[in-house]
Design an enzyme around this catalytic site. Structure first.
Site, PDB file in Angstrom:
ATOM      1  N   LYS A  22      13.491 -11.077  12.385  1.00 17.30           N
ATOM      2  CA  LYS A  22      12.221 -10.821  13.088  1.00 17.30           C
ATOM      3  C   LYS A  22      11.036 -11.056  12.143  1.00 17.30           C
ATOM      4  O   LYS A  22      10.092 -11.782  12.477  1.00 17.30           O
ATOM      5  CB  LYS A  22      12.187  -9.368  13.602  1.00 17.30           C
ATOM      6  CG  LYS A  22      10.796  -8.904  14.048  1.00 17.30           C
ATOM      7  CD  LYS A  22      10.800  -7.504  14.612  1.00 17.30           C
ATOM      8  CE  LYS A  22      10.626  -6.396  13.614  1.00 17.30           C
ATOM      9  NZ  LYS A  22       9.260  -6.230  13.078  1.00 17.30           N
ATOM     10  N   ARG A  92       1.676  -4.984  15.780  1.00 22.04           N
ATOM     11  CA  ARG A  92       0.809  -5.097  14.600  1.00 22.04           C
ATOM     12  C   ARG A  92       0.904  -6.458  13.920  1.00 22.04           C
ATOM     13  O   ARG A  92      -0.068  -6.960  13.366  1.00 22.04           O
ATOM     14  CB  ARG A  92       1.225  -4.029  13.585  1.00 22.04           C
ATOM     15  CG  ARG A  92       0.269  -2.914  13.428  1.00 22.04           C
ATOM     16  CD  ARG A  92       0.685  -2.122  12.222  1.00 22.04           C
ATOM     17  NE  ARG A  92       0.288  -2.824  11.004  1.00 22.04           N
ATOM     18  CZ  ARG A  92      -0.874  -2.683  10.412  1.00 22.04           C
ATOM     19  NH1 ARG A  92      -1.764  -1.858  10.887  1.00 22.04           N
ATOM     20  NH2 ARG A  92      -1.155  -3.355   9.312  1.00 22.04           N
ATOM     21  N   CYS A 116      -0.197   3.251  13.819  1.00 22.86           N
ATOM     22  CA  CYS A 116       0.947   3.219  14.734  1.00 22.86           C
ATOM     23  C   CYS A 116       1.830   4.407  14.391  1.00 22.86           C
ATOM     24  O   CYS A 116       1.474   5.210  13.532  1.00 22.86           O
ATOM     25  CB  CYS A 116       1.711   1.910  14.610  1.00 22.86           C
ATOM     26  SG  CYS A 116       2.520   1.738  13.031  1.00 22.86           S
ATOM     27  N   ASP A 305      12.631   0.067   6.129  1.00 22.42           N
ATOM     28  CA  ASP A 305      13.103  -0.264   7.480  1.00 22.42           C
ATOM     29  C   ASP A 305      14.557   0.139   7.720  1.00 22.42           C
ATOM     30  O   ASP A 305      15.067  -0.027   8.828  1.00 22.42           O
ATOM     31  CB  ASP A 305      12.948  -1.775   7.741  1.00 22.42           C
ATOM     32  CG  ASP A 305      11.489  -2.171   7.931  1.00 22.42           C
ATOM     33  OD1 ASP A 305      10.650  -1.271   8.158  1.00 22.42           O
ATOM     34  OD2 ASP A 305      11.180  -3.374   7.847  1.00 22.42           O
ATOM     35  N   ARG A 397      12.097  -4.377  20.725  1.00 22.55           N
ATOM     36  CA  ARG A 397      11.113  -5.136  19.956  1.00 22.55           C
ATOM     37  C   ARG A 397      11.785  -5.898  18.818  1.00 22.55           C
ATOM     38  O   ARG A 397      11.284  -6.931  18.391  1.00 22.55           O
ATOM     39  CB  ARG A 397      10.063  -4.192  19.365  1.00 22.55           C
ATOM     40  CG  ARG A 397       9.049  -3.688  20.381  1.00 22.55           C
ATOM     41  CD  ARG A 397       7.904  -2.994  19.674  1.00 22.55           C
ATOM     42  NE  ARG A 397       7.600  -3.691  18.440  1.00 22.55           N
ATOM     43  CZ  ARG A 397       7.303  -3.110  17.288  1.00 22.55           C
ATOM     44  NH1 ARG A 397       7.225  -1.804  17.208  1.00 22.55           N
ATOM     45  NH2 ARG A 397       7.051  -3.818  16.215  1.00 22.55           N
TER      46      ARG A 397
HETATM   47  N1  EPU Z   1      -1.092  -1.165   2.976  1.00 22.10           N
HETATM   48  C1  EPU Z   1      -2.386  -0.815   2.658  1.00 22.10           C
HETATM   49  N2  EPU Z   1      -3.387  -1.725   2.922  1.00 22.10           N
HETATM   50  C2  EPU Z   1      -3.118  -2.938   3.466  1.00 22.10           C
HETATM   51  C3  EPU Z   1      -1.798  -3.292   3.774  1.00 22.10           C
HETATM   52  C4  EPU Z   1      -0.784  -2.387   3.499  1.00 22.10           C
HETATM   53  O1  EPU Z   1      -2.645   0.283   2.185  1.00 22.10           O
HETATM   54  O2  EPU Z   1      -4.065  -3.697   3.680  1.00 22.10           O
HETATM   55  C5  EPU Z   1      -0.012  -0.213   2.703  1.00 22.10           C
HETATM   56  C6  EPU Z   1       0.707   0.232   3.985  1.00 22.10           C
HETATM   57  O3  EPU Z   1       0.012   1.275   4.621  1.00 22.10           O
HETATM   58  C7  EPU Z   1       2.047   0.639   3.452  1.00 22.10           C
HETATM   59  C8  EPU Z   1       2.283  -0.378   2.327  1.00 22.10           C
HETATM   60  O4  EPU Z   1       1.003  -0.886   1.974  1.00 22.10           O
HETATM   61  O5  EPU Z   1       1.986   1.926   2.920  1.00 22.10           O
HETATM   62  C9  EPU Z   1       3.192  -1.526   2.665  1.00 22.10           C
HETATM   63  O6  EPU Z   1       2.788  -2.117   3.887  1.00 22.10           O
HETATM   64  P1  EPU Z   1       2.942  -3.659   4.218  1.00 22.10           P
HETATM   65  O7  EPU Z   1       1.603  -4.254   4.392  1.00 22.10           O
HETATM   66  O8  EPU Z   1       3.868  -4.295   3.255  1.00 22.10           O
HETATM   67  O9  EPU Z   1       3.626  -3.606   5.656  1.00 22.10           O
HETATM   68  P2  EPU Z   1       3.418  -4.666   6.769  1.00 22.10           P
HETATM   69  O10 EPU Z   1       3.231  -5.998   6.172  1.00 22.10           O
HETATM   70  O11 EPU Z   1       2.450  -4.190   7.777  1.00 22.10           O
HETATM   71  C10 EPU Z   1       5.939  -5.360   6.936  1.00 22.10           C
HETATM   72  C11 EPU Z   1       7.000  -5.383   7.996  1.00 22.10           C
HETATM   73  C12 EPU Z   1       7.388  -3.948   8.348  1.00 22.10           C
HETATM   74  C13 EPU Z   1       7.921  -3.283   7.078  1.00 22.10           C
HETATM   75  C14 EPU Z   1       6.861  -3.340   5.972  1.00 22.10           C
HETATM   76  C15 EPU Z   1       7.357  -2.797   4.649  1.00 22.10           C
HETATM   77  C16 EPU Z   1       6.458  -7.410   9.203  1.00 22.10           C
HETATM   78  C17 EPU Z   1       5.972  -8.044  10.442  1.00 22.10           C
HETATM   79  N3  EPU Z   1       6.464  -6.056   9.166  1.00 22.10           N
HETATM   80  O12 EPU Z   1       4.843  -4.638   7.482  1.00 22.10           O
HETATM   81  O13 EPU Z   1       8.435  -4.043   9.298  1.00 22.10           O
HETATM   82  O14 EPU Z   1       8.226  -1.925   7.352  1.00 22.10           O
HETATM   83  O15 EPU Z   1       6.455  -4.712   5.764  1.00 22.10           O
HETATM   84  O16 EPU Z   1       8.475  -3.471   4.229  1.00 22.10           O
HETATM   85  O17 EPU Z   1       6.872  -8.089   8.275  1.00 22.10           O
HETATM   86  C18 EPU Z   1       9.762  -3.310  11.091  1.00 22.10           C
HETATM   87  O18 EPU Z   1      10.325  -4.427  11.067  1.00 22.10           O
HETATM   88  O19 EPU Z   1      10.185  -2.365  11.797  1.00 22.10           O
HETATM   89  C19 EPU Z   1       8.565  -3.088  10.286  1.00 22.10           C
HETATM   90  C20 EPU Z   1       7.752  -2.063  10.477  1.00 22.10           C
END
Ligand code: EPU
Length: 418
Positions: A22, A92, A116, A305, A397
């Site tokens: 995904k 998201r 979320c 995850d 999802r």
């Molecule tokens: N964060 C910030 N500021 C930002 C971005 C992130 O503070 O601008 C923080 C987040 O709040 C969190 C940490 O950094 O505490 C890591 O977040 P990250 O940005 O890496 O998460 P993401 O990119 O939104 C992706 C996956 C998630 C997975 C996370 C962590 C995708 C589409 N989503 O999310 O997947 O949990 O990385 O590995 O790649 C899932 O598949 O169920 C899922 C939630």
């Protein structure tokens, strides 16, 4: 709305084939907006989030077909630069279109994604990164409006590693005016899959550990031969923990063992027997589940995850376990639901203390997010008697055909209207 009804405590045996990733498919599909072209993909998981991303691309003007895990997208007529609230609120990962649209149009308007169920989830790192490479952003009526304010390129160091942040910065700089250097980037295999796809289109992206260097190109290929999405390591991990539950024995295929090192280490520590090749693993549940201490952290460490799914195993452990959630500190909503099965879990901030018990009994539970739902399904499958899981759309999802995959290994599971 639908619910899942599970009659648990039945030993599960057999083979499970893992679908495409995904979190790899989503940024790669978003990247088709970068440049007018015709792209083909295989091993695309047929899940709601992928369908949402395809719908978003269609709203922007792309055309697609999606059948038998194959996607064909034509982005030639893509002519809109706005990701609307209705789609961003359901997923998201829609924010990934932000970087792609900035490259295509030099401007983009994205509904503010907001929080979320797994926490606040800010996008400040995406914003600061865009700013560092020449884009300005204003926030207006719930929308983030970005535009190229100077020559695109420069350097940015992520204060916190961010998977979609890294991907967005790559997408926004790939056809810039000067070189971009990104530091402290995420190491997740899904980021590498995006880089591999973009380089196959003629992009020039180099990774040296946490550093990514993007040398801009003036165009990308209009067409590629079909690109295969990598296997979903989180779906794989979910079935691997299912295999660790009492009396189960599963062979899980179409996986990339090298992306699951920390997860396999926990499987061994739980006491399970394993036999592995580079693309499959056979797991026999331990007679007694050994307790564990685990912390979630960005890749290559133990993934957030899979935290809920591992917890569903540890509630039957012989002794006390601990899970520290370092990535999304509020990601414990499943705990209250698992307690309904009889699980003994105490929360102290981002630490879950789990006191293993011999058996659990079915209950009615409410899914709150994708991975939490998977944890509840594992709990229900090992609990004696009947469980009902509500708001199951969260599960759809991210898990392709999960009911069928579970039924094929002996699970008593059905879906009905709530
Ligand atoms: N964060 C910030 N500021 C930002 C971005 C992130 O503070 O601008 C923080 C987040 O709040 C969190 C940490 O950094 O505490 C890591 O977040 P990250 O940005 O890496 O998460 P993401 O990119 O939104 C992706 C996956 C998630 C997975 C996370 C962590 C995708 C589409 N989503 O999310 O997947 O949990 O990385 O590995 O790649 C899932 O598949 O169920 C899922 C939630």
């Amino acid at each position: 709305m639908e619910k899942i009804v599970i009659n648990g405590g039945v030993p599960l045996k057999g083979k499970v084939s893992i679908s495409g990733s995904k979190n790899s498919a989503l940024p790669i599909l978003a990247s088709t907006a970068l440049f007018p072209g015709k792209y083909r993909f295989t091993n695309v998981p047929d899940i709601q989030d992928v369908r949402t991303m395809l719908e978003l691309l269609k709203i922007l003007g792309s055309e697609y077909t999606f059948k038998n895990n194959k996607v064909e997208i034509t982005s030639i007529k893509l002519n809109k630069d706005e990701a609307p609230y209705d789609l961003v609120k359901t997923m998201r990962a829609s924010v990934l279109i932000w970087g792609a649209l900035l490259t295509r149009f030099n401007k983009a308007k994205i509904s503010f994604p907001g929080g979320c169920a797994i926490g606040d989830r800010p996008v400040d790192q995406h914003l600061e990164g865009f700013e560092s490479i020449g884009y300005k952003t204003t926030i207006n009526s719930g929308y983030l409006q970005s535009y190229a304010a100077s020559a695109i390129g420069g350097s940015f160091s992520f204060k916190i590693k961010s998977v979609t942040g890294t991907e967005n910065l790559i997408l926004a700089s790939i056809m810039g005016d000067k070189r971009t250097t990104l530091l402290n980037c995420s190491l997740e295999p899904e980021v590498d899959d995006l880089i591999k796809f973009l380089n196959s289109l003629g992009a020039c992206i180099k990774r040296i550990k946490e550093k990514i260097i993007i040398t801009p190109v003036s165009k990308l290929k209009k067409q590629t031969k079909s690109y295969k999405i990598i296997p979903d390591r989180i779906e794989a991990g979910t079935f691997m923990y299912l295999a660790c539950l009492p009396k189960n024995e599963l062979t899980i295929s179409n996986i990339d063992i090298s992306a699951l090192k920390d997860v396999i280490m926990t499987i061994k520590q739980l006491g399970a027997k394993i036999k592995q090749t580079t693309t499959s693993i056979k797991i026999t549940a331990p007679s007694k589940i050994k307790p564990l201490r685990v912390e979630t952290n960005p890749y290559p460490h133990f993934p957030t995850d899979l935290q809920a799914q591992l917890m569903a195993v540890l509630i039957l452990g012989k002794g006390a376990s601990r899970i520290k959630e370092n990535v999304f500190p509020n990601r414990f909503i499943h705990v209250a639901e698992l307690r309904k099965l009889g699980a003994q879990i105490e929360l102290q901030g981002n630490l879950a203390k789990i006191q293993g018990i011999k058996s659990i009994a079915g209950a009615k539970m409410q899914a709150s997010d994708l991975r939490a739902s998977a944890g509840l399904v594992l709990g229900a499958l090992s609990a004696a008697g009947q469980s009902e899981i509500f708001r199951i759309y969260h599960l759809d999802r991210g898990y392709e055909g999960i009911d069928n995959k579970l039924r094929a290994i002996g699970a008593k599971i059905c879906r009905t209207k709530e």
